[in-house]
Design a protein around this motif. Structure first.
Motif, short mmCIF file in Angstrom:
data_model
loop_
_atom_site.label_atom_id
_atom_site.label_comp_id
_atom_site.label_asym_id
_atom_site.label_seq_id
_atom_site.Cartn_x
_atom_site.Cartn_y
_atom_site.Cartn_z
N PHE A 30 0.82 -1.19 0.13
CA PHE A 30 -0.03 -0.02 -0.13
C PHE A 30 0.95 1.27 -0.06
O PHE A 30 0.57 2.13 -0.67
CB PHE A 30 -0.93 0.11 1.21
CG PHE A 30 -2.41 -0.50 0.78
CD1 PHE A 30 -3.29 -0.19 0.06
CD2 PHE A 30 -2.56 -1.68 1.55
CE1 PHE A 30 -4.34 -0.87 -0.32
CE2 PHE A 30 -3.77 -2.43 1.37
CZ PHE A 30 -4.81 -2.06 0.25
N ILE A 32 3.74 1.57 -1.43
CA ILE A 32 4.35 1.70 -2.61
C ILE A 32 3.22 2.12 -3.33
O ILE A 32 3.35 2.96 -4.61
CB ILE A 32 5.01 0.51 -3.00
CG1 ILE A 32 6.11 -0.03 -2.39
CG2 ILE A 32 5.03 0.36 -4.75
CD1 ILE A 32 6.56 -1.52 -2.56
N HIS A 33 2.04 1.88 -3.31
CA HIS A 33 1.01 2.31 -4.27
C HIS A 33 0.72 3.74 -3.99
O HIS A 33 -0.45 4.22 -4.75
CB HIS A 33 -0.37 1.18 -3.82
CG HIS A 33 -1.48 1.36 -4.78
ND1 HIS A 33 -1.40 1.47 -6.27
CD2 HIS A 33 -2.93 1.63 -4.67
CE1 HIS A 33 -2.66 1.16 -6.70
NE2 HIS A 33 -3.51 1.51 -5.74
N TYR A 41 9.53 5.66 0.76
CA TYR A 41 9.18 4.90 -0.40
C TYR A 41 10.30 3.97 -0.56
O TYR A 41 10.28 2.77 -1.30
CB TYR A 41 9.20 5.80 -1.66
CG TYR A 41 8.12 5.18 -2.93
CD1 TYR A 41 6.99 5.27 -2.72
CD2 TYR A 41 9.06 4.60 -3.91
CE1 TYR A 41 6.18 4.72 -3.97
CE2 TYR A 41 8.16 4.10 -4.80
CZ TYR A 41 6.89 4.17 -4.69
OH TYR A 41 6.00 3.40 -5.86
N LYS A 42 11.67 4.18 -0.73
CA LYS A 42 12.81 3.30 -1.07
C LYS A 42 12.65 2.10 -0.41
O LYS A 42 12.95 0.87 -0.75
CB LYS A 42 14.15 4.17 -0.96
CG LYS A 42 15.24 3.48 -1.92
CD LYS A 42 16.30 4.37 -1.78
CE LYS A 42 17.48 3.57 -2.27
NZ LYS A 42 18.81 4.39 -2.36
N VAL A 45 9.93 -0.14 -1.05
CA VAL A 45 10.11 -1.24 -2.03
C VAL A 45 11.11 -2.16 -1.67
O VAL A 45 10.90 -3.19 -2.04
CB VAL A 45 10.74 -0.24 -3.42
CG1 VAL A 45 11.16 -0.94 -4.27
CG2 VAL A 45 9.61 0.88 -3.88
N ASN A 49 10.29 -6.01 -1.89
CA ASN A 49 11.00 -7.06 -2.55
C ASN A 49 11.60 -8.24 -1.74
O ASN A 49 11.60 -9.47 -2.05
CB ASN A 49 12.20 -6.46 -3.41
CG ASN A 49 11.35 -5.56 -4.53
OD1 ASN A 49 10.11 -5.51 -4.63
ND2 ASN A 49 12.22 -4.80 -4.99
N ILE A 57 10.57 -18.35 -1.50
CA ILE A 57 11.31 -19.41 -0.97
C ILE A 57 10.40 -20.48 -0.15
O ILE A 57 10.19 -21.47 -0.31
CB ILE A 57 12.43 -19.09 -0.16
CG1 ILE A 57 13.43 -18.04 -1.00
CG2 ILE A 57 13.04 -20.21 0.76
CD1 ILE A 57 14.48 -17.34 -0.30
N TYR A 135 6.94 -7.56 -12.30
CA TYR A 135 7.11 -6.17 -11.79
C TYR A 135 8.68 -5.86 -11.34
O TYR A 135 9.30 -4.86 -11.71
CB TYR A 135 6.31 -6.05 -10.54
CG TYR A 135 5.71 -4.69 -10.27
CD1 TYR A 135 6.67 -3.78 -10.18
CD2 TYR A 135 4.57 -4.54 -9.96
CE1 TYR A 135 6.02 -2.38 -9.96
CE2 TYR A 135 3.83 -3.35 -9.62
CZ TYR A 135 4.69 -2.28 -9.54
OH TYR A 135 4.08 -0.84 -9.23
N MET A 136 9.24 -7.08 -10.60
CA MET A 136 10.66 -6.82 -10.31
C MET A 136 11.75 -6.96 -11.55
O MET A 136 12.78 -6.24 -11.51
CB MET A 136 11.12 -8.10 -9.30
CG MET A 136 10.88 -7.86 -7.85
SD MET A 136 11.57 -8.86 -7.03
CE MET A 136 10.48 -9.38 -5.92
#
Lengths: 214, 527
Positions: A30, A32-33, A41-42, A45, A49, A57, A135-136
């Motif tokens: 959310f 990031i959205h 933000y960084k 993300v 990830n 995994i 996306y990644m």
């Protein structure tokens, strides 16, 4: 009634780490959205990830576990008794009617659960994972250069990922509520924490099972 | 078995996270250290020009200095005469126009508009001597001004209104004996002062960069690597790399950050991947005009107001001209946040005679590119907005004669008559003025490439990844955090809201029925 060991150690580990990851992914997702600012933000993300890779995994190990233990058979959808199960949630539950299907070690999911979890495992989570991976990695580094796969930007990928993620949240909400519909309000939760649950005793089946376990 | 399985899982997670950490720790710092080391070696000249007999004379004219230069550097003159610093023009291919000869010689801008009729003043920045009118001879080598670029004494200046001739106070012999590689101040003597004053035009090139902090410009700062312009603007036979799209049109001979920094300079690959669509400059130049102001708007229509027959000059709070009778009204900006646009390295220009739509601002230069263009990136730009003179009958911009040395020669800056200035300026380029003019809105794009900030001061993610961020006006593509698909939002949020409602209703019904049942059983007991 009998106390039965219904959720194995790995199963519980899987369930709770998955639960944590789903909440964490939703939260960072959310951010990031653009819904709010919390980690920055960084970081959001980065954490999203990292959590996503951990999730993948976990999924890989869990798929292995399902096949190694044969537990995958629990998730084969069936339509027998499905109407009874729906009727139970819509009518019976209010009258304190008994659960239409019996929970046992060999069949711990009711027909509705089977169907929903099957959909989750075969449609929602794969869609979420694949759109997430795209996306990644729709851009990636190769030999000091940045390459792209052949897509017109993130619009499509992001829309699928967001939509499925929102459905996932809807699932979690209903799931959380349905926990309270066990024998008592907390019995299902307790079972997933300790592994043991009080189940209606079926002499033949469980005794047989105990024997084979020994 | 189960325990082994869990242990295995934990070990795998640890191994993977360690591996990713190790990969990311391959230091980009060391890459920067290598660069700093390479560029901190100062050039040591192999000759001392003061020792050359031919330079130990009293030069009467600057042309004599050039002759002396050419007597040793025999081929450099011919070589230099092919460059745009001499020609003020070069062949450019523009899509839709074909090959055109374009440059400062014939192109219009929205500052002092164009050189026609004003050569005495504008051509001070020509790397030559005496281009004061149409008759200038571009084939005479001795008219090359070697000194403006190669003076290392710091004493050489060109005269105001002198058509490129040096100031009469310059000691030519001393300057000639102290020549060498071009320094920042040489390039800056013109490129910092374009448009009639410090930092007027570019916004990211100004005299403060001769001595500034790293925060202002990491490359040019003395606290940093102290790069000369020519360290990046590498030169081959006097052809200097680097393009300014106020006059250039083609995607060639450009400079890029990656020529030193590679295409993947960041530790974080997600940031490297941005380079497919985002220029380095977009993040690393968060603001421009960091020390002195740059001109943001210019309204020529307000020019010409006099007080008792005298010119007026007004200043804003920072000491910048806000009004001048000869030029009109200005606004300035300092620490300006750039605007952003797509750019693929090719540009078109307003070329005099172009018929245009005046209902919207006329682009003096148009930067090409969009999201779908594989060569285009988002770049930061300064946009200079002007109201300037326009021929209402011929529907074209006018290049007026602004400068004249004396009253009555027709230059606007002396006579304040637009009709004469327009007529003389247009005649100078072989065009006509209809006698009817108005002032129209124009805008000009200045890509920003200098005043790069230290990495910790660069634009942060959220500044673009938000709905009200720096890129809010750049539409037509998806940015996470800025954009959303309204159908997805409607369906997805709808699903969540209906689950919540469903759950609440179901729970209330359960509670209600439970209570009813309890009452009943209580009643039964009582009975």
């Amino acid at each position: 009634m009998k106390r039965v060991y219904i959720y194995k150690a790995y199963e519980r580990f899987w369930h709770w780490s998955q639960a944590f990851l789903v909440f964490f992914l939703a939260f960072t997702g959310f951010e990031i959205h653009g819904s709010f600012e919390f980690f920055g933000y960084k970081n959001a993300v980065m954490y999203h990830n990292m959590a996503a890779i951990s999730f993948l995994i976990l999924i890989a190990f869990t798929i292995f576990w399902h096949f190694a233990t044969g537990e995958w058979k629990q998730y084969i959808p069936t339509f027998t008794n499905i109407k009874a199960q729906i009727d139970y949630y819509l009518v019976g539950i209010f009258k304190k009617a008994p659960h239409p299907t019996r929970k046992t070690e060999l069949s711990k999911l009711n027909p509705l659960q089977k169907l929903v979890y099957f959909g989750l495992k075969v449609i929602l989570i794969p869609l979420l994972s694949i759109s997430g991976l795209l996306y990644m990695f729709y851009r990636y580094e190769s030999n000091g250069q940045i390459k792209s796969i052949n897509v017109d930007g993130l619009g499509g990928i992001a829309s699928v990922h967001t939509l499925v993620a929102l459905f996932m949240i809807a699932f979690v909400i209903v799931h959380l509520y349905l926990i309270t519909t066990g024998t008592t309000v907390f019995s299902n939760l307790k079972a997933m924490l300790t592994g043991y649950e009080e189940l209606e005793h079926d002499e033949d089946e469980s005794e047989e099972k105990e024997k084979t376990n020994e | 078995m189960k325990k082994i399985f869990i242990i295995l899982l934990i070990i795998t997670v640890i191994v993977i996270s360690l591996a990713t950490m190790l990969v990311k720790n391959q230091s980009t710092e060391s890459k920067l250290e290598i660069l700093k080391h390479r560029y901190s070696k100062k050039h040591i000249s192999s000759v001392d020009h003061a020792k050359f007999a031919i330079l130990q004379q009293q030069f009467k004219t600057p042309q004599d200095v050039t002759k002396a230069c050419i007597s040793c550097h025999t081929e450099r003159g011919k070589e230099f005469m092919h460059t745009s610093h001499w020609q003020w023009s070069r062949e450019e291919y523009i899509k839709g126009r074909g090959v055109v000869k374009l440059g400062k010689k014939n192109i219009l801008n929205n500052f002092c508009i164009g050189i026609s009729g004003s050569e005495q003043s504008c051509n001070r920045c020509h790397a030559g001597y005496g281009w004061g009118d149409k008759k200038f001879d571009f084939t005479k080598q001795e008219n090359i001004d070697c000194l403006v670029c190669h003076d290392n004494s710091g004493e050489y200046t060109k005269a105001t209104g002198g058509a490129g001739m040096p100031d009469s106070a310059v000691n030519l012999s001393k300057v000639a004996q102290h020549v060498g590689q071009s320094q920042k101040a040489n390039c800056g003597s013109c490129h910092f002062f374009g448009g009639g004053g410090n930092n007027v035009k570019h916004g990211d090139l100004e005299k403060a960069q001769l001595d500034c902090s790293r925060d202002v410009d990491v490359h040019m700062s003395g606290e940093g690597t102290d790069l000369r312009c020519a360290d990046c603007h590498t030169t081959d036979h006097h052809v200097i790399k680097g393009k300014m799209y106020s006059v250039s049109s083609m995607n060639k001979d450009r400079i890029s950050c990656s020529q030193c920094h590679t295409q993947t300079p960041h530790k974080d690959n997600i940031i490297n991947e941005h380079s497919v669509k985002v220029s380095c400059q977009a993040c690393h130049i968060p603001t421009y005009a960091k020390v002195n102001s740059t001109k943001m708007t210019w309204d020529w229509s307000k020019a010409g107001k006099l007080k008792n027959g005298e010119e007026i000059e007004e200043e804003d709070s920072l000491g910048n001209h806000s009004y001048m009778s000869i030029k009109g009204q200005f606004t300035w900006g300092r620490n300006v946040v750039p605007e952003y646009t797509w750019f693929n390295g090719t540009a078109d220009h307003y070329i005099i005679g172009d018929k245009v739509d005046t209902s919207k601002p006329i682009n003096m230069n148009t930067l090409h590119g969009d999201y779908c263009d594989p060569n285009a990136q988002i770049i930061p730009v300064k946009v200079h907005r002007t109201k300037q003179i326009y021929d209402t009958k011929y529907n074209q911009l006018i290049e007026p004669k602004l400068y004249s040395a004396h009253k009555g020669d027709g230059g606007y800056w002396k006579d304040f008559n637009w009709d004469t200035a327009a007529k003389l300026g247009m005649e100078g380029i072989g065009k006509k003025y209809s006698g009817h003019h108005t002032f129209v809105r124009t805008q000009m794009y200045w890509p920003l490439n200098h005043m790069v900030s230290p990495s910790d001061k660069s634009v942060s993610c959220i500044e673009c990844h938000s709905s009200d961020g720096r890129l809010k006006n750049l539409k037509g593509f998806y940015i996470p955090g800025r954009d959303e698909n309204s159908a997805v939002e409607f369906i997805g949020i709808g699903a969540i809201v209906s689950s919540i409602l469903g759950v609440i209703i179901h729970a209330l019904l359960r509670i209600f029925h439970n209570a009813k049942r309890n009452r009943k059983s209580n009643n039964l007991k009582e009975e």
